[in-house]
Motif scaffolding. Structure first.
Motif, PDB file in Angstrom:
ATOM      1  N   THR A  52      36.388  35.448  45.233  1.00 42.39           N
ATOM      2  CA  THR A  52      34.999  36.510  45.220  1.00 42.39           C
ATOM      3  C   THR A  52      34.416  37.191  43.962  1.00 42.39           C
ATOM      4  O   THR A  52      34.824  38.257  43.385  1.00 42.39           O
ATOM      5  CB  THR A  52      35.819  37.035  46.572  1.00 42.39           C
ATOM      6  N   ARG A  53      33.246  37.467  44.368  1.00 43.71           N
ATOM      7  CA  ARG A  53      32.322  38.631  43.188  1.00 43.71           C
ATOM      8  C   ARG A  53      31.946  39.198  43.832  1.00 43.71           C
ATOM      9  O   ARG A  53      31.399  38.903  45.075  1.00 43.71           O
ATOM     10  CB  ARG A  53      31.464  36.915  42.225  1.00 43.71           C
ATOM     11  N   ARG A  54      31.854  40.051  42.866  1.00 43.47           N
ATOM     12  CA  ARG A  54      30.874  41.641  43.648  1.00 43.47           C
ATOM     13  C   ARG A  54      29.800  41.191  43.379  1.00 43.47           C
ATOM     14  O   ARG A  54      28.992  41.172  42.610  1.00 43.47           O
ATOM     15  CB  ARG A  54      31.993  42.617  43.498  1.00 43.47           C
ATOM     16  N   ARG A  55      29.077  41.897  44.189  1.00 42.57           N
ATOM     17  CA  ARG A  55      27.296  41.636  43.943  1.00 42.57           C
ATOM     18  C   ARG A  55      27.035  43.171  43.427  1.00 42.57           C
ATOM     19  O   ARG A  55      27.482  44.288  43.990  1.00 42.57           O
ATOM     20  CB  ARG A  55      26.282  41.652  45.105  1.00 42.57           C
ATOM     21  N   ARG A  56      26.135  42.877  42.033  1.00 40.67           N
ATOM     22  CA  ARG A  56      25.951  44.312  41.744  1.00 40.67           C
ATOM     23  C   ARG A  56      24.734  44.905  42.224  1.00 40.67           C
ATOM     24  O   ARG A  56      23.948  44.424  41.856  1.00 40.67           O
ATOM     25  CB  ARG A  56      25.975  44.286  40.030  1.00 40.67           C
ATOM     26  N   LYS A  57      25.028  45.658  42.138  1.00 46.80           N
ATOM     27  CA  LYS A  57      23.202  46.781  43.144  1.00 46.80           C
ATOM     28  C   LYS A  57      22.902  47.052  42.041  1.00 46.80           C
ATOM     29  O   LYS A  57      22.591  47.558  40.365  1.00 46.80           O
ATOM     30  CB  LYS A  57      23.718  47.865  43.607  1.00 46.80           C
TER      31      LYS A  57
END
Length: 141
Positions: A4-9
């Protein structure tokens, strides 16, 4: 494997550090060059044909230099007949301006004296407290 990758804002900030650096450099440049630009003696020169002072205006302080480079001062109290030193001129002009700071100050110089002597007298008058110095001339014939 489940990754799972975090989505960067997205970052909506402006980096102001380069702008601060540029402003500091400009500030230093202006601080160094400002004294060089403002040197000199302040003189009120006429912008057109010279007109005499009004009869209703205050009697001016007239600081004169003759052909030999001697100083004279003519005020309401001194008639300007005797030569004096530069220090005496400064004391008399400062005393008169203490009494009435609105008194006009003019320089009357012989045309044959060096320009440097006129400038030295104007600087002397400026240091004595004259806010502005005028130049006295003869009318054209």
């Amino acid at each position: 494997m489940n990754v799972t990758r975090r989505r960067r804002k997205p970052v909506a900030e402006i980096n102001v550090v380069p702008y601060i650096d540029v402003m500091l450099v400009l500030l230093i440049i202006f601080m160094v060059t400002a004294p060089l630009v403002t040197q000199g003696v302040k003189v009120d020169l006429p912008q057109a044909n010279a007109e005499p002072l009004d009869d209703e205006s205050k009697s001016p302080i007239v600081a004169s230099i003759d052909e030999q480079g001697q100083y004279f001062v003519s005020t309401g109290e001194h008639n300007g007949d005797e030569a004096m030193s530069a220090q005496d001129v400064a004391v008399i002009v400062a005393a008169q301006l203490q009494i009435d700071p609105e008194t006009p100050v003019v320089v009357k110089a012989d045309r044959r004296i060096p320009y440097n002597n006129v400038i030295e007298l104007m600087v002397l008058l400026q240091r004595a407290g004259a806010p502005s110095v005028g130049l006295m001339t003869e009318p054209k014939q």
